[in-house]
Design a protein around this motif. Structure first.
Motif, mmCIF file in Angstrom:
data_model
loop_
_atom_site.group_PDB
_atom_site.id
_atom_site.type_symbol
_atom_site.label_atom_id
_atom_site.label_comp_id
_atom_site.label_asym_id
_atom_site.label_seq_id
_atom_site.Cartn_x
_atom_site.Cartn_y
_atom_site.Cartn_z
ATOM 1 N N VAL A 148 0.824 -1.206 0.000
ATOM 2 C CA VAL A 148 0.000 0.000 0.000
ATOM 3 C C VAL A 148 0.858 1.255 0.000
ATOM 4 O O VAL A 148 0.434 2.319 -0.468
ATOM 5 C CB VAL A 148 -0.958 -0.002 1.215
ATOM 6 N N ARG A 149 2.082 1.150 0.487
ATOM 7 C CA ARG A 149 2.977 2.306 0.549
ATOM 8 C C ARG A 149 3.335 2.824 -0.845
ATOM 9 O O ARG A 149 3.610 4.024 -1.007
ATOM 10 C CB ARG A 149 4.251 1.929 1.305
ATOM 11 N N VAL A 150 3.348 1.955 -1.837
ATOM 12 C CA VAL A 150 3.714 2.361 -3.199
ATOM 13 C C VAL A 150 2.743 3.412 -3.735
ATOM 14 O O VAL A 150 3.145 4.372 -4.403
ATOM 15 C CB VAL A 150 3.738 1.127 -4.120
ATOM 16 N N LEU A 151 1.488 3.260 -3.435
ATOM 17 C CA LEU A 151 0.472 4.213 -3.883
ATOM 18 C C LEU A 151 0.167 5.251 -2.808
ATOM 19 O O LEU A 151 0.028 6.444 -3.097
ATOM 20 C CB LEU A 151 -0.815 3.471 -4.268
ATOM 21 N N GLY A 152 0.055 4.801 -1.557
ATOM 22 C CA GLY A 152 -0.352 5.704 -0.477
ATOM 23 C C GLY A 152 0.617 6.835 -0.224
ATOM 24 O O GLY A 152 0.204 7.951 0.133
ATOM 25 N N ALA A 153 1.917 6.606 -0.432
ATOM 26 C CA ALA A 153 2.912 7.653 -0.177
ATOM 27 C C ALA A 153 2.680 8.876 -1.054
ATOM 28 O O ALA A 153 3.042 9.998 -0.681
ATOM 29 C CB ALA A 153 4.318 7.103 -0.411
ATOM 30 N N GLY A 154 2.052 8.685 -2.213
ATOM 31 C CA GLY A 154 1.791 9.802 -3.114
ATOM 32 C C GLY A 154 0.715 10.741 -2.626
ATOM 33 O O GLY A 154 0.474 11.782 -3.250
ATOM 34 N N PHE A 155 0.058 10.410 -1.522
ATOM 35 C CA PHE A 155 -0.982 11.272 -0.962
ATOM 36 C C PHE A 155 -0.586 11.834 0.406
ATOM 37 O O PHE A 155 -1.401 12.446 1.087
ATOM 38 C CB PHE A 155 -2.300 10.490 -0.849
ATOM 39 N N LEU A 156 0.673 11.621 0.804
ATOM 40 C CA LEU A 156 1.184 12.155 2.064
ATOM 41 C C LEU A 156 2.071 13.363 1.789
ATOM 42 O O LEU A 156 2.684 13.464 0.715
ATOM 43 C CB LEU A 156 1.997 11.094 2.804
ATOM 44 N N HIS A 157 2.169 14.275 2.768
ATOM 45 C CA HIS A 157 3.032 15.442 2.607
ATOM 46 C C HIS A 157 3.711 15.791 3.918
ATOM 47 O O HIS A 157 3.120 15.660 4.993
ATOM 48 C CB HIS A 157 2.225 16.642 2.083
ATOM 49 N N TRP A 158 4.961 16.253 3.785
ATOM 50 C CA TRP A 158 5.755 16.652 4.951
ATOM 51 C C TRP A 158 5.443 18.112 5.295
ATOM 52 O O TRP A 158 6.160 19.020 4.898
ATOM 53 C CB TRP A 158 7.242 16.507 4.664
ATOM 54 N N GLY A 159 4.356 18.372 5.958
ATOM 55 C CA GLY A 159 4.045 19.722 6.396
ATOM 56 C C GLY A 159 3.222 20.518 5.395
ATOM 57 O O GLY A 159 3.037 20.123 4.241
ATOM 58 N N PRO A 160 2.715 21.693 5.821
ATOM 59 C CA PRO A 160 1.791 22.480 4.992
ATOM 60 C C PRO A 160 2.434 23.096 3.758
ATOM 61 O O PRO A 160 1.767 23.250 2.737
ATOM 62 C CB PRO A 160 1.297 23.563 5.962
ATOM 63 N N ILE A 161 3.717 23.465 3.823
ATOM 64 C CA ILE A 161 4.352 24.086 2.652
ATOM 65 C C ILE A 161 4.502 23.066 1.527
ATOM 66 O O ILE A 161 4.222 23.367 0.353
ATOM 67 C CB ILE A 161 5.721 24.683 3.041
ATOM 68 N N HIS A 162 4.935 21.865 1.876
ATOM 69 C CA HIS A 162 5.045 20.788 0.898
ATOM 70 C C HIS A 162 3.694 20.525 0.240
ATOM 71 O O HIS A 162 3.585 20.407 -0.996
ATOM 72 C CB HIS A 162 5.562 19.532 1.606
ATOM 73 N N LEU A 163 2.645 20.457 1.044
ATOM 74 C CA LEU A 163 1.294 20.246 0.526
ATOM 75 C C LEU A 163 0.864 21.392 -0.379
ATOM 76 O O LEU A 163 0.355 21.170 -1.488
ATOM 77 C CB LEU A 163 0.313 20.104 1.696
#
Length: 290
Positions: free
Chosen positions: A121-136
């Protein structure tokens, strides 16, 4: 004395006598069922048949022009990323350090060793995570800018497919070149794929792609210069998105597709081929880590 024949009735409303008729098919019709035409008046059935027989206007990618200009898929992807970020922020009790103590983040971030351990699941799920608000914010702004032009041109389903293929391409490159114990996250790979896709689109419609090429070059330079940025993930997404869009926009012409249906099938086959390469690369990386 012969009685007068009964007045004709509307073909769609048998209880309504009428002296009117469609000038195209000649059938009696009431005033409610007729529409003005260049010559005479046509019934709604003839007009509906015309609409079915008239080819829909299509984009350069062969996608039917959407009745609504709203880029629903782009907005849906933005919402999904923001919602997932909000979940991680609530779990960590921090808007800035949303990755800290977030079980959701811990289960989805891309760590090659954990993927090799069966946590796919990490292969796809990581693409929807962000390191903090600026990254997002940076990724979502780029997605919003590019998606508004690219989604109508490719069509919603193929646009989403290119996005996901680019996301997988970024994950595949990270799996191969990233430190097996390090973590990666973000929609950057998919966004880079859209950068490549819209560059291909500009070339296809014979517009100057220099601005996009400069933007891509600047972003790659930043990826080289700043520590902690997954250069391999960015380049993997860029290559996958570019190749998939080349297959959609140019391959049917190169293969001399004889119909719109054939061109449509070739485009989907190209997207599937890039996705397959992504998965094979991920599988190879997993095998090397096992």
């Amino acid at each position: 004395m012969n009685p007068q024949p009964p007045a004709p009735t509307c073909v769609r409303h048998p209880n309504r006598p009428t002296g009117l008729a469609c000038t195209r098919c000649g059938r009696p019709s009431c005033a409610e069922c007729l529409r003005p035409a260049a010559v005479g008046q046509h019934c709604v059935d003839c007009l509906r048949q015309d609409q079915r027989n008239t080819p829909r206007v299509r984009t350069v990618a062969g996608a039917p022009v959407a009745r609504s200009p709203i880029p629903y898929i782009t907005y849906a992807l933005i919402v999904a990323n923001v919602v997932i970020y909000a979940v991680t922020a609530v779990q960590s009790k921090s808007l800035v350090d949303n990755y800290y103590r977030s079980t959701f983040f811990a289960r989805w971030m891309l760590v090659p060793d954990l993927v090799a351990d069966g946590q796919w699941v990490r292969v796809l799920g990581a693409g929807f995570l962000h390191w903090g608000p600026i990254h997002l914010a940076l990724n979502m702004f780029a997605l919003w800018v590019v998606g508004r032009s690219l989604e109508p041109a490719l069509g919603r389903t193929r646009y989403l497919a290119v996005y996901l293929v680019a996301l997988l391409g970024g994950s595949a490159a990270s799996m191969i070149f990233q430190d097996p114990t390090s973590a990666a996250a973000g929609a950057s790979g998919a966004v880079y794929g859209l950068f490549g896709a819209i560059t291909v689109l500009l070339i296809r419609v014979r517009q100057n792609p220099n601005q996009m090429l400069i933007l891509i070059g600047i972003n790659i330079f930043i990826s080289f210069s700043l520590p902690g940025i997954s250069l391999s993930g960015h380049l993997g997404g860029l290559i996958a998105g570019t190749l998939a869009t080349l297959g959609v926009l140019f391959l049917p012409e190169w293969l001399h597709a004889k119909s719109q249906e054939a061109a449509h099938s070739i485009g989907w086959a190209a997207i599937a081929a890039v996705a397959l390469v992504d998965l094979v690369a991920i599988g190879a990386a997993v095998a090397s880590l096992a």
